[in-house]
Design a protein around this motif. Structure first.
Motif: not given
Lengths: 551, 331
Positions: B294-299
């Motif tokens: 996932p992208n950083a925000a989601v991770a």
């Protein structure tokens, strides 16, 4: 002279110049053509309609319909009362009175027509719900954490739809008032009626055809409304149709349920025609009604009331859209194309539908020619009250079946689906009424002595029609602009039947809002409003010019 | 890039004139699909004609068009729609070992009628001011009287809620699920909202303490308001529990497509590393392909275990779920 006579007394004798049989045949064919798009849509649904869905219906009867029907009835009633009061009141104030600011209000009161109802609903929720600025300010002031109210349920939907739809009544009643003379009211007063009784017994009955025309549009819009009522959490007949198709996966039951809506639309139409058939009234061109100057206190109240109305129905939603759109107002090439398509579609559909509407309204006056003619004509405008998605789906399926049939029968394919023609057929089925009503109202005001005089001078029916056209100019323009505004805002039919890769602004707005991207949707929504403003401004200019040209 | 070579070669060798365009019917909204289609066109030179509409409409349209259809691929959000398209017979099974290897079994039709291309997790969100994570456990637990007057939900009309309830029915049976839904309704702090965004806003403003939303709605709000006092909670993670309810956007081959080979390559491309990376970044969704993070925000919201029951069940039981919610008074 204005007069109100039983219809039979003024009906002209049958024309002997054209063989009656040919006239009947032509009338029948024309009426058939007018109703054809809706019939095609209904036949598209017919197969589904004939499939029984007892399980779904048992569920609908037990858990969905009681609430949905009660909500629909309450909504229709409340919107009828609200639109009549506000629309007629404002029309009366602005057509017959003068006060500082009248010229502004006179056209500005139509502005809410430019806003799609679901956009207004979303803005209203954002402003009014617990997390919105109104209630947040209240909590900060009062220190209480409790919710003041929840913008949810039919009373909210009724208030919102009244704000969005009163302009239909305002538009038609104002046009009628501008064309009506003062003679009947003066006569009534000279016979001893006071102002209020004169209003109730003379003015209001004279306005009834115009009122019914505007109210009919507003109520059918209410009946078919989906976006705003579902945002406000109201289950209506129309949302139940959507739920049945998309949630319960039953297109048959959805089509059957939608025919209930069709029945309601037919009843509304009958009520309106009955109201109009009982009387005829004619244009009095002798003297335009004088405007009465309002005294200062009355003028202040009027300005405040109308100002508040506009603030709620137009300014606030517009400001919110602007606030969302402001960070980035630059238009992409896609959006510019969508704007161009929107305007083109609006203009094209308006011209075609007004021609069809004119035919419809003229045929209606000849309803005695042919048994069943009245029914066919009624049918042709019923699409206005059918949920847009169901109507468009019916037409899509009907067209596909037709194409398949033709290809099998003739060996040649005919590709209507995915062409602009298919979309125009759908818009005809849906909006013919918006074109036909102002035209019928305009025709109702024409004095029969005019074509009679023309006939006595030897003019044939075609010639007589051409003679009446200039007199119909305001109604024709009103119809053109009304249809253009409606078509530009239209969503389900455009979505379903547009050519490949052919977007309008309404579709851009929908694509973004259905994913919750309201901010991003603000810019195309603003474009939509702007595209609607021009015809509205023009509409009022024309009505005014028409009224002035009579002095 | 290595993957691209055979693809370009195949196109150069085989493509007749008509194969220069691919027709996609889609209920995934345009702004969330167009950038990916553009990437495909840039790489392959194949244009894509996109027709967007509601999935049920597209399915009826495909059924009515039959052999005369121009469509090659159906892309739609929600497993229920994919199941419906399969039932209605408008999709053909796609036999692709590549896809079978990449897409987990829970997220594709067992016969290959459709494959997931992105995942959307429906999770619990909580107020960070009033609800410690330890107070939360499962979707089912939100029916507990301790949440009385503290729960916010979106309208039952939204298919995301319908598929969540459908999967609960699949697991617990109708009777138990109806109790759960009645419990939710009894705990509501406000009438159901029209939108997931409104649910998160209501929690932030203090109208309620917990809610159920798709992660990307939360992700957008958290991006605009870094101090948002709301956090994601991954429900049903304990041993023996279902895992997070995940719905999908999926793609399938239209039965009467005139260029099934090209359509297959397109769907395989949608599951390539590059396209999956783009899907993961475009709107806080999750890639289907293992290994695409996932992208950083989601991770930053942490990892989770997804429900591994086949998501097609959500479609099979959707009508049942809608009826149940009507009975339970969940509007």
């Amino acid at each position: 002279m204005m007069s109100s006579l039983p219809a039979a007394a003024v009906r002209p004798p049958r024309a002997a110049s054209v063989p009656a049989l040919a006239r009947r045949g032509l009338a029948g064919i024309a009426a058939g053509l007018l109703a054809a798009p809706l019939l095609l849509a209904l036949s598209g649904l017919a197969l589904a309609w004939a499939t029984p869905a007892p399980e779904v219906w048992a569920h609908l009867r037990a858990h969905v319909l009681p609430g949905a029907l009660a909500n629909t009835a309450a909504l229709l009633l409340a919107v009828a009362v609200g639109c009549t009061a506000i629309g007629t009141g404002c029309a009366w104030l602005n057509a017959r009175h003068d006060y500082p600011g009248r010229r502004l209000f006179e056209w500005a009161l139509l502005l809410p027509l430019a806003l799609p109802t679901y956009v207004v609903a979303f803005v209203a929720i954002g402003l009014l719900d617990y997390a919105g600025p109104v209630q947040s300010a209240w909590r900060a002031l009062s220190g209480s954490r409790a919710a003041l109210f929840s913008p949810n349920g039919w009373p909210w939907a009724a208030a919102l739809l009244t704000l969005c739809l009163y302009p239909y009544v305002y538009l038609t009643v104002r046009a009628a008032l501008l064309r009506q003379g003062e003679a009947p009211a003066e006569a009534a007063r000279s016979l001893g009626l006071d102002r209020w009784r004169t209003f109730l017994r003379v003015r209001l009955p004279l306005l009834r055809p115009a009122l019914m025309a505007g109210l009919g549009l507003a109520l059918l819009e209410t009946l078919a409304e989906f976006g705003a009522v579902s945002l406000l959490g109201v289950e209506t007949l129309t949302t139940a149709v959507y739920k049945t198709w998309f949630g319960l996966y039953s297109l048959p039951a959805a089509a059957q349920l939608a025919s209930l809506g069709l029945l309601l639309a037919a009843l509304l139409l009958l009520a309106e025609w009955r109201a109009r058939a009982r009387q005829r009234q004619f244009d009095a061109r002798l003297r335009p009604a004088p405007r009465q100057r309002l005294g200062r206190p009355a003028a202040v109240v009027v300005v405040l009331f109308q100002g508040l109305l506009l603030l709620l129905a137009f300014v606030l939603p517009l400001v919110q859209l602007l606030a969302w759109a402001l960070p980035d107002l630059s238009w992409s090439a896609t959006e510019a194309r969508a704007l161009a398509n929107t305007v083109r579609l609006g203009a094209l559909a308006a011209v075609l539908l007004v021609l069809a509407g004119l035919a419809q309204a003229l045929l209606r006056r000849q309803a005695s020619l042919l048994p069943g003619l009245r029914g066919a004509l009624a049918l042709s405008t019923l699409g206005y009250g059918v949920p847009g998605t169901v109507l468009a789906a019916g037409l899509l399926l009907g067209l596909l079946a037709l194409e398949r049939g033709l290809a099998t029968a003739t060996g040649h394919g005919l590709v209507l689906t995915g062409s602009l023609a298919a979309l125009l057929l759908a818009l005809h089925a849906r909006f013919l009424r918006a074109a036909a009503e102002p035209l019928a109202a305009g025709l109702a005001l024409l004095r029969p002595s005019l074509p009679e005089a023309a006939r006595s001078l030897g003019a044939g029916p075609g010639r007589r029609f051409l003679l009446t056209l200039p007199l119909l100019r305001p109604s024709v323009l009103a119809a053109l602009l009304l249809v253009a505004i409606e078509v530009m805002k239209e969503l389900p039919a455009t979505l379903m039947l547009r050519p490949f890769g052919w977007d309008t602004l309404a579709i851009r707005v929908y694509a973004l809002t259905s994913e919750g991207l309201w901010r991003e949707a603000a810019r195309p929504a603003l474009g939509l409003v702007l595209a609607g403003l021009l015809p509205i401004w023009w509409l009022v200019r024309l009505q005014d010019g028409d009224a002035r040209s009579r002095t | 890039m290595r993957r691209m070579f055979p693809l370009v070669l195949a196109l150069a060798l085989s493509a007749p004139a008509a194969a220069d365009t691919l027709v996609v019917y889609s209920e995934r909204k345009e702004p969330l699909l167009t950038p990916i289609l553009e990437a495909w066109t840039a790489q392959t030179g194949v244009q894509v004609h996109l027709l967007t509409d509601q999935a049920q409409v597209l399915v009826e349209r495909l059924a009515a068009e039959g052999e005369r259809t121009r469509a090659d691929v159906l892309v739609t959000v929600d497993a229920g729609n994919l199941w419906l398209a399969t039932e209605r017979g408008v999709l053909a099974p796609l036999r692709s070992e590549t896809l079978d290897a990449v897409v987990p079994a829970a997220f594709r039709d067992p016969d290959g009628h459709w494959y997931a291309i992105t995942e959307r997790a429906r999770v619990i969100v909580r107020s960070t001011e009033r609800v410690p994570a330890a107070e939360l456990s499962t979707y089912e637990d939100l029916a507990d009287p301790k949440w009385q007057g503290r729960l916010c939900l979106r309208s039952s009309r939204k298919v995301y809620n319908q598929s969540l309830v459908a999967m609960l029915i699949d697991r617990h049976g109708e009777e138990r699920t109806e109790q759960i839904v009645r419990g939710w309704v009894g705990n509501l702090a406000a009438p159901p909202f029209a939108d997931d965004t409104l649910v998160v806003n209501a929690i932030a403003a203090g109208q309620c303490d917990v809610g159920i939303v798709n992660t990307y709605y939360y992700g957008r709000l958290a991006r605009d308001r870094p101090d948002l006092p709301v956090a994601v909670f991954w429900p049903n993670q304990a041993e023996g529990e279902s895992g997070v309810h995940v719905n999908v956007t999926g793609a399938g081959l239209v039965r009467h497509s005139r260029q099934p080979e090209l359509a297959r390559r397109f769907i395989e491309w949608l599951l390539s590393e590059a396209a999956q990376r783009q899907f993961a970044d475009i709107d806080y969704e999750f890639a289907v392909r293992p290994g695409v993070e996932p992208n950083a925000a989601v991770a930053a919201w942490g990892g989770f275990r997804a429900d591994d029951r086949n998501i097609a069940q959500a479609g099979r039981r959707q009508a049942q779920a809608v009826r149940l919610m009507d009975r339970a008074g969940y509007r």
